[in-house]
Design a protein around this motif. Structure first.
Motif: not given
Length: 129
Positions: A73-74, A77, A106-111, A113-114
């Motif tokens: 998923k990451i 993304l 980091s998998c819990n913080y998509e924003s 990460l982007l």
């Protein structure tokens, strides 16, 4: 959307070359390794059309998440973000990019990460206009 085959890095010699000859950019959640392309390494993969094009690989360790579903998923993304912001006329840049995610939550913080992915892309000069 997955990366086009012409933009994918593959082969252990390619990754060895990137680790040895790359310029590194560090962030809290990931690192970028950028190296000039070396088409001689890719000749064995019989992909002669795009030997000198821009190529990218995203490596996500099991330390980020033990579940392959989360890692994929990451990866999707980051690939989607890159493809949306990547212009076809920049494909002539002879660089190889390896993105490594650091082990963290980091998998819990998509924003976040982007945001960091975007920051490192612009810091490295890959998507500058």
């Amino acid at each position: 959307m997955a990366l086009p085959k012409a933009m994918r890095l593959k082969g252990h010699r390619t990754f060895d070359y990137i680790h040895k000859n790359s310029e590194k950019y560090y962030g809290k959640l990931m690192t970028f390794k950028i190296a000039r392309s070396n088409p001689k390494i890719l000749i064995s993969h019989k992909n002669f059309n795009s030997l000198n094009n821009f190529k990218i690989a995203i490596a996500i360790s099991k330390k980020v998440s033990k579940k392959a579903v989360v890692r994929n998923k990451i990866r999707r993304l980051l690939q989607d973000y890159f493809l949306k912001n990547f212009r076809k006329d920049k494909n002539h840049k002879p660089y190889w990019l390896l993105v490594n995610l650091k082990s963290s939550d980091s998998c819990n913080y998509e924003s976040k990460l982007l945001q960091e992915f975007q920051h490192l892309i612009f810091k490295s000069g890959l998507l500058n206009d």
